[in-house]
Scaffold this active site. Structure first.
Site, short mmCIF file in Angstrom:
data_model
loop_
_atom_site.label_atom_id
_atom_site.label_comp_id
_atom_site.label_asym_id
_atom_site.label_seq_id
_atom_site.Cartn_x
_atom_site.Cartn_y
_atom_site.Cartn_z
N GLN A 73 0.99 -1.02 0.06
CA GLN A 73 0.14 0.04 -0.41
C GLN A 73 0.79 1.19 0.14
O GLN A 73 1.62 1.37 0.62
CB GLN A 73 -1.42 0.07 1.13
CG GLN A 73 -1.56 1.22 1.04
CD GLN A 73 -2.58 1.27 2.47
OE1 GLN A 73 -2.49 2.12 3.84
NE2 GLN A 73 -3.65 0.80 2.15
N CYS A 102 -6.85 7.79 5.14
CA CYS A 102 -5.75 8.06 6.04
C CYS A 102 -6.28 9.51 6.70
O CYS A 102 -6.06 10.67 5.28
CB CYS A 102 -4.30 8.20 6.34
SG CYS A 102 -3.31 8.33 6.56
N LYS A 141 -8.22 2.00 -1.02
CA LYS A 141 -8.95 2.41 0.37
C LYS A 141 -9.88 3.01 0.15
O LYS A 141 -9.04 4.85 0.28
CB LYS A 141 -7.59 1.29 1.45
CG LYS A 141 -8.65 1.60 2.10
CD LYS A 141 -7.89 1.03 3.16
CE LYS A 141 -9.08 1.23 4.91
NZ LYS A 141 -8.23 1.82 5.57
N HIS A 169 -13.86 2.10 3.85
CA HIS A 169 -13.77 2.39 4.98
C HIS A 169 -14.84 2.62 5.14
O HIS A 169 -14.99 3.66 5.36
CB HIS A 169 -13.19 2.60 6.03
CG HIS A 169 -12.56 2.81 7.85
ND1 HIS A 169 -11.29 3.46 8.12
CD2 HIS A 169 -13.58 3.08 8.55
CE1 HIS A 169 -11.22 3.63 9.57
NE2 HIS A 169 -13.00 3.45 9.38
N ASN A 204 -14.33 -2.55 6.20
CA ASN A 204 -12.83 -2.13 6.89
C ASN A 204 -13.53 -0.99 8.05
O ASN A 204 -14.70 -0.49 7.65
CB ASN A 204 -12.64 -1.49 6.19
CG ASN A 204 -11.05 -0.94 7.51
OD1 ASN A 204 -10.68 -0.16 7.72
ND2 ASN A 204 -11.07 -1.56 8.32
N GLY A 205 -14.01 -2.14 8.96
CA GLY A 205 -14.97 -0.88 10.44
C GLY A 205 -15.59 -0.95 11.18
O GLY A 205 -16.16 -2.52 10.60
N ALA A 228 -7.30 -4.03 10.86
CA ALA A 228 -6.45 -3.57 11.60
C ALA A 228 -6.23 -3.11 12.92
O ALA A 228 -5.13 -4.03 13.04
CB ALA A 228 -6.36 -1.45 10.53
N GLU A 229 -6.79 -1.91 12.92
CA GLU A 229 -6.51 -2.03 14.90
C GLU A 229 -6.88 -3.00 15.50
O GLU A 229 -6.59 -3.24 16.11
CB GLU A 229 -7.29 -0.57 15.20
CG GLU A 229 -7.00 -0.12 16.42
CD GLU A 229 -7.28 0.88 16.79
OE1 GLU A 229 -8.69 1.00 17.58
OE2 GLU A 229 -6.76 2.41 16.77
#
Length: 471
Positions: A73, A102, A141, A169, A204-205, A228-229
């Protein structure tokens, strides 16, 4: 590798890994940056390699047997710089991904990530440049926009530029930090229903637990789920829990049926992977993990290492040691940060372990081994304490929980989520962020003048609607 190690060989084949977001211009112009973030060969990448000539010294990143499938990425705002960076990684990955999600201040300053989303012409050129010139697919993304319709238009543009996969996301750009809130899965469902049927969508999320993966797939209709997190705090999130009665030493399950992988087990696996693949030597011989139900062999005496021997809390931390060239490995530089995520509940309770971890420098393996010993001892104490009084660990009481659950919906209160995710402090578990309203109430979030005016306008509108309803 740590995440895959908890999965069966069959399910591991369905796990796709992404690199961290890499800055395309810095990756191209700065060899040191390149070497510190992506190491597909032992000799480094002095120039873009030729795909038809496999390098003789393959290393870790993108290794065909150890690190695939892999998407690399990048963030970028120049099509030429993005293509030049992608040329370096093309032979070692399955796709190149453009980060348009981001939301951080550095992305605003650098004009990349989610701060490109008003410049659709540039985004199209970035993606199309890769689509026309790479032998591997290009993916992107993105975040959702202010409306479903605008988000659909945005996604269609990205796909028309040549993106093979879009990861969506379900939060807007402003949703970060204490304003993170919940991802809106309904927008992803809207995209699924209105984009071409063959569109590949990753969601995502809101992925905090293993169970959330299947809920997300069902509610959104997505083809895959990204974490991710959540994966940083619990690297076992993609692993299917063992059956009852087959927990073994690494998985803990309480009387109420709730469980998870032990932190000392995940920490051990992490260290052993570092020994095998980065340091390239056998890991130390380890005693079996402690189980209250099993007799334990006498532990051999241990001698504290130079970096971690009985340092008192009142002593200043040692001076930073100079790292040798090998210790610039990204796998070693990231260890401390990864462990603070993995061990968050444990080090919050045991501040001495937090201090020891804070003193552990990149590449100082004996120091991290010392932290592992402290963690194993703490987990042992926790397990014994649970056995002596399990009631105090079950269904943790949160002040006002029942009242909040009854009066607030999931967009206003994280109480129900905390209750579902909460495990004893020695078990791998997600970090549940307070929702914006809760952050406002506890003082950790302060509204800007613009947000205050918006809130006042919304309250005024609600008041008007209420008065009209009474009439």
């Amino acid at each position: 590798m740590l995440t895959r190690s908890f999965m069966s060989p069959e399910s591991s084949e369905n796990l796709l890994a992404y690199t961290p977001m890499l800055h395309a211009r810095m990756f191209t112009e700065t060899p040191k940056f390149r070497d510190h973030h992506f190491q597909p060969t032992r000799s480094g990448l002095s120039s873009p390699p030729k795909a038809e000539v496999p390098p003789p010294d393959l290393y870790l990143d993108g290794h065909p047997e150890k690190d695939r499938p892999l998407f690399v990425q990048f963030c970028a705002n120049s099509p030429d710089e993005l293509l030049e960076a992608a040329r370096y990684v093309e032979p070692f990955c399955d796709a190149v991904d453009l980060n348009l999600g981001c939301p951080q201040g550095i992305a605003r300053k650098g004009n990349y990530g989610a701060f490109l989303q008003e410049d659709w012409d540039l985004i199209y050129k970035l993606i199309n440049k890769l689509h026309l010139n790479l032998d591997v697919p290009v993916t992107a993304k993105m975040r959702i926009l202010e409306s479903r319709e605008k988000t659909l238009e945005y996604a269609n543009m990205i796909l028309s530029a040549g993106a093979s996969v879009i990861t969506v996301h379900g939060r807007q750009r402003e949703q970060k930090g204490h304003k993170t809130g919940l991802a809106d899965w309904s927008v992803l469902r809207y995209l699924r229903a209105n984009l071409p049927p063959d569109t590949v969508i990753f969601a995502n999320g809101n992925i905090l637990r293993h169970e959330d993966i299947f809920s997300c797939l069902e509610e959104t209709g997505a083809d895959g789920v990204m974490s991710a997190e959540g994966n940083l705090y619990d690297p076992t999130i993609f692993a299917k829990p063992p059956l009852i009665g087959h927990e073994g030493q690494e998985y803990w399950r309480g009387r109420d049926g709730k469980g998870g992988y032990r932190m000392d087990a995940a920490f051990r696996r992490y260290m052993d992977i570092l020994y095998k693949y980065v340091l390239e030597k056998p890991p130390p011989t380890r005693q079996p993990l402690f189980l209250p139900s099993e007799p334990q062999p006498d532990a051999p005496p241990t001698t504290p290492n130079e970096s971690a021997k009985n340092e008192g809390d009142d002593q200043p931390p040692p001076k930073r040691k100079k790292r040798d060239k090998k210790l610039t490995s990204p796998n070693l530089l990231a260890v401390q940060s990864h462990l603070f995520h993995l061990l968050r509940p444990l080090v919050t309770k045991h501040t001495d372990i937090s201090d020891a971890l804070a003193r552990s420098r990149a590449g100082d393996i004996p120091a991290f081994e010392h932290v592992l010993q402290l963690v194993e001892s703490a987990v042992k104490d926790g397990l014994l304490d649970y056995d002596s009084d399990p009631a105090k660990y079950e269904d943790p009481s949160i002040p006002g929980a029942k009242e909040q659950e009854a009066s607030l919906d999931k967009d206003e209160s994280s109480v129900a989520t905390v209750k579902a995710c909460k495990r004893p402090w020695w078990v791998c578990q997600p970090y549940v962020r307070p929702l914006p309203k809760e952050a406002l109430e506890n003082g950790s979030l302060t509204l800007s003048k613009k947000d205050k005016r918006k809130l006042e306008e919304e309250r005024a509108m609600e008041k008007v609607r209420g008065e009209q309803g009474r009439k």
